[in-house]
Scaffold this motif. Structure first.
Motif, PDB file in Angstrom:
ATOM      1  N   ALA A 210       0.750  -1.053   0.035  1.00  0.00           N
ATOM      2  CA  ALA A 210      -0.087  -0.121   0.108  1.00  0.00           C
ATOM      3  C   ALA A 210       1.015   1.287  -0.139  1.00  0.00           C
ATOM      4  O   ALA A 210       1.965   1.279   0.570  1.00  0.00           O
ATOM      5  CB  ALA A 210      -1.084   0.022   1.242  1.00  0.00           C
ATOM      6  N   SER A 211       0.537   2.283  -0.744  1.00  0.00           N
ATOM      7  CA  SER A 211       1.119   3.513  -0.715  1.00  0.00           C
ATOM      8  C   SER A 211       0.228   4.664  -0.733  1.00  0.00           C
ATOM      9  O   SER A 211      -0.694   4.718  -1.708  1.00  0.00           O
ATOM     10  CB  SER A 211       2.092   3.328  -2.033  1.00  0.00           C
ATOM     11  N   GLN A 212       0.421   5.813   0.274  1.00  0.00           N
ATOM     12  CA  GLN A 212      -0.613   6.782   0.024  1.00  0.00           C
ATOM     13  C   GLN A 212      -0.073   7.873   0.742  1.00  0.00           C
ATOM     14  O   GLN A 212       1.024   7.651   1.524  1.00  0.00           O
ATOM     15  CB  GLN A 212      -1.983   6.491   0.959  1.00  0.00           C
ATOM     16  N   THR A 213      -0.325   9.024   0.421  1.00  0.00           N
ATOM     17  CA  THR A 213       0.135  10.411   0.870  1.00  0.00           C
ATOM     18  C   THR A 213      -0.205  10.695   2.251  1.00  0.00           C
ATOM     19  O   THR A 213      -1.122  10.481   2.643  1.00  0.00           O
ATOM     20  CB  THR A 213      -0.131  11.669   0.002  1.00  0.00           C
ATOM     21  N   GLY A 214       0.670  11.177   3.066  1.00  0.00           N
ATOM     22  CA  GLY A 214       0.425  11.732   4.408  1.00  0.00           C
ATOM     23  C   GLY A 214       0.980  13.219   4.268  1.00  0.00           C
ATOM     24  O   GLY A 214       0.889  13.833   5.615  1.00  0.00           O
ATOM     25  N   ASN A 215       1.196  13.603   2.887  1.00  0.00           N
ATOM     26  CA  ASN A 215       1.411  15.008   3.106  1.00  0.00           C
ATOM     27  C   ASN A 215       2.700  15.788   3.957  1.00  0.00           C
ATOM     28  O   ASN A 215       2.768  16.968   4.225  1.00  0.00           O
ATOM     29  CB  ASN A 215       0.114  15.939   3.341  1.00  0.00           C
ATOM     30  N   PHE A 216       3.521  14.840   4.054  1.00  0.00           N
ATOM     31  CA  PHE A 216       4.821  15.339   5.043  1.00  0.00           C
ATOM     32  C   PHE A 216       4.436  15.571   6.312  1.00  0.00           C
ATOM     33  O   PHE A 216       5.206  16.336   7.288  1.00  0.00           O
ATOM     34  CB  PHE A 216       5.548  16.204   4.315  1.00  0.00           C
ATOM     35  N   THR A 217       3.148  15.501   6.805  1.00  0.00           N
ATOM     36  CA  THR A 217       2.698  15.966   8.336  1.00  0.00           C
ATOM     37  C   THR A 217       2.612  14.696   9.055  1.00  0.00           C
ATOM     38  O   THR A 217       2.260  13.724   8.818  1.00  0.00           O
ATOM     39  CB  THR A 217       1.417  16.693   8.224  1.00  0.00           C
ATOM     40  N   ARG A 218       3.001  15.169  10.643  1.00  0.00           N
ATOM     41  CA  ARG A 218       2.942  14.009  11.509  1.00  0.00           C
ATOM     42  C   ARG A 218       1.475  13.501  11.834  1.00  0.00           C
ATOM     43  O   ARG A 218       1.067  12.198  11.843  1.00  0.00           O
ATOM     44  CB  ARG A 218       3.455  14.415  12.927  1.00  0.00           C
ATOM     45  N   ALA A 219       0.319  14.538  11.612  1.00  0.00           N
ATOM     46  CA  ALA A 219      -0.882  14.121  11.744  1.00  0.00           C
ATOM     47  C   ALA A 219      -1.538  13.223  10.799  1.00  0.00           C
ATOM     48  O   ALA A 219      -2.189  12.300  11.067  1.00  0.00           O
ATOM     49  CB  ALA A 219      -1.629  15.517  12.043  1.00  0.00           C
ATOM     50  N   GLU A 220      -1.133  13.604   9.548  1.00  0.00           N
ATOM     51  CA  GLU A 220      -1.601  12.962   8.327  1.00  0.00           C
ATOM     52  C   GLU A 220      -0.891  11.505   8.510  1.00  0.00           C
ATOM     53  O   GLU A 220      -1.461  10.560   7.824  1.00  0.00           O
ATOM     54  CB  GLU A 220      -1.660  13.579   7.018  1.00  0.00           C
ATOM     55  N   GLY A 221       0.310  11.542   8.815  1.00  0.00           N
ATOM     56  CA  GLY A 221       1.000  10.154   8.686  1.00  0.00           C
ATOM     57  C   GLY A 221       0.265   9.272   9.613  1.00  0.00           C
ATOM     58  O   GLY A 221       0.262   8.025   9.595  1.00  0.00           O
ATOM     59  N   LYS A 222      -0.099   9.788  10.967  1.00  0.00           N
ATOM     60  CA  LYS A 222      -0.737   9.057  11.955  1.00  0.00           C
ATOM     61  C   LYS A 222      -2.187   8.478  11.290  1.00  0.00           C
ATOM     62  O   LYS A 222      -2.202   7.265  11.402  1.00  0.00           O
ATOM     63  CB  LYS A 222      -1.007   9.650  13.302  1.00  0.00           C
ATOM     64  N   THR A 223      -2.825   9.317  10.742  1.00  0.00           N
ATOM     65  CA  THR A 223      -4.115   8.988  10.131  1.00  0.00           C
ATOM     66  C   THR A 223      -3.847   7.815   8.988  1.00  0.00           C
ATOM     67  O   THR A 223      -4.767   7.019   9.171  1.00  0.00           O
ATOM     68  CB  THR A 223      -5.018  10.214   9.540  1.00  0.00           C
ATOM     69  N   VAL A 224      -3.219   7.887   8.025  1.00  0.00           N
ATOM     70  CA  VAL A 224      -2.902   7.107   7.301  1.00  0.00           C
ATOM     71  C   VAL A 224      -2.426   5.628   7.671  1.00  0.00           C
ATOM     72  O   VAL A 224      -2.852   4.810   7.462  1.00  0.00           O
ATOM     73  CB  VAL A 224      -1.895   7.444   6.038  1.00  0.00           C
ATOM     74  N   MET A 225      -1.533   5.878   8.648  1.00  0.00           N
ATOM     75  CA  MET A 225      -1.051   4.567   9.163  1.00  0.00           C
ATOM     76  C   MET A 225      -2.140   4.030   9.939  1.00  0.00           C
ATOM     77  O   MET A 225      -2.236   2.552   9.973  1.00  0.00           O
ATOM     78  CB  MET A 225       0.060   4.855  10.159  1.00  0.00           C
ATOM     79  N   GLU A 226      -3.187   4.441  10.604  1.00  0.00           N
ATOM     80  CA  GLU A 226      -4.048   3.919  11.124  1.00  0.00           C
ATOM     81  C   GLU A 226      -5.227   3.153  10.370  1.00  0.00           C
ATOM     82  O   GLU A 226      -5.521   1.926  10.452  1.00  0.00           O
ATOM     83  CB  GLU A 226      -5.232   5.037  12.149  1.00  0.00           C
TER      84      GLU A 226
END
Length: 336
Positions: A210-226
């Protein structure tokens, strides 16, 4: 820590005329998102006026980069800096660049939020005889005369080095990898993905599931990883395009009752202090550095041009690699 090199050469008469013809510094920054670190009425005396359009403040890396730029381009060092934060929006950067053109600054520098869509505004700067310097990120254009030089890391090589580590060290048995990409359309997101895939494509044990943007931010990285954890219960490795997304992923991994660095390996790019601390603590497994301290080199480039010299078209910064032992050793003297 890292350094760049560039060479002075005798300037041609045409370039000399361009530099000598640059207009003097004009009034304060008219961009609503910007500020001026120089005189409120613009540069005076022999100050070199520089308009810098920053991509945003999306990560610890970007904060360190901004600090480096502002610390280097000071009045004491001979500059009148006009700075704007585009809040990760291309239209804001274009607006800021046009504002700098209208003010008649001597030089424009910026880190483009995405690769494409810059030709028109860069043509306007060229018409106004204002040299443009790209920092950190490249633009996608067929006309390289629209900018003088590009200084920054080799993002493809960064991805390739992370991929080589994953393939050679973790990929000795079948592993499932999820990828947290940077901002869609940005040079680092495109290039780091390409480099990683190039380095792992010949190892059948490495499967990117799987590959998805987290927009270089910690918050979005957490959300995508969830989301990844819910969809894929058997993740072995997280490849994050920057430390902040990797740190967000760690929060999600821990919230799911798993142990980062053990149950799921995390590899990242950047090398900011928070990421290096997580590496020292064993939560991140490996980091390839992307040096943000471009301010002193940018100042040197501008002064070289202003004194009638030339610089290389592409200036690549030197980046290191870190495992846990190297991170522990580097942290006490880490500048960012």
């Amino acid at each position: 820590m890292a350094s760049t090199t560039f060479h002075k050469r005798a300037i041609t008469a045409g370039i000399a005329a361009l530099v000598l013809g640059l207009s003097a510094c004009a009034g304060g920054d008219g961009d609503s998102t910007g500020d001026s670190t120089g005189d409120s009425g613009g540069g005076g005396g022999d100050l070199i006026s520089v308009g810098f359009a920053q991509v945003g403040a999306e990560s610890g890396w970007r904060t360190a980069n901004t600090t480096s730029i502002k610390d280097a381009l000071t009045q004491e060092n001979g500059f009148d800096l006009k700075f704007s934060d585009a809040q990760q929006k291309q239209e804001n950067q274009i607006q800021a660049i046009r504002s700098y053109i209208a003010q008649g600054v001597d030089y424009i520098a910026f880190s483009p939020v995405v690769e494409s869509g810059w030709d028109a505004v860069l043509e306007e700067a060229k018409t106004a005889n204002i040299p443009v310097i790209l920092t950190d990120r490249a633009v996608d254009t067929e006309d390289e005369s629209l900018y003088v030089t590009f200084i920054g890391s080799d993002f493809v090589e960064e991805g390739r080095r992370i991929g080589a580590y994953v393939s050679e060290t973790l990929g000795t048995e079948p592993i499932k990898v999820v990828e947290l990409q940077g901002t869609t359309g940005s040079a680092p997101a495109i290039d780091r993905k390409t480099g990683f895939e190039d380095a792992t494509k010949d190892n059948p044990n490495v499967e990117i599931i799987a590959s998805q943007t987290g927009n270089f931010t910690r918050a979005e990285g957490k959300t995508v990883m969830e989301g990844f954890l819910q969809a894929y219960p058997d993740i072995d490795v997280v490849y994050a395009h920057n430390d902040d997304m990797g740190l967000g992923a760690i929060e999600a991994i821990e919230a799911a009752g798993k142990v980062p660095g053990q149950d799921i390996k995390v590899v990242t790019i950047d090398g900011v202090k928070d990421g290096m601390q997580a590496l020292a603590d064993g939560k991140i497994t490996y980091i390839v550095e992307c040096n943000p301290l471009l301010g002193p080199d940018l100042a040197d480039i501008i002064k070289t041009l202003d004194e009638g010299g030339t610089v290389e078209k592409r200036i690549v910064t030197k980046d290191e690699e870190f495992d846990q032992e190297a991170a522990i050793a580097a942290l006490p003297d880490r500048q960012y």
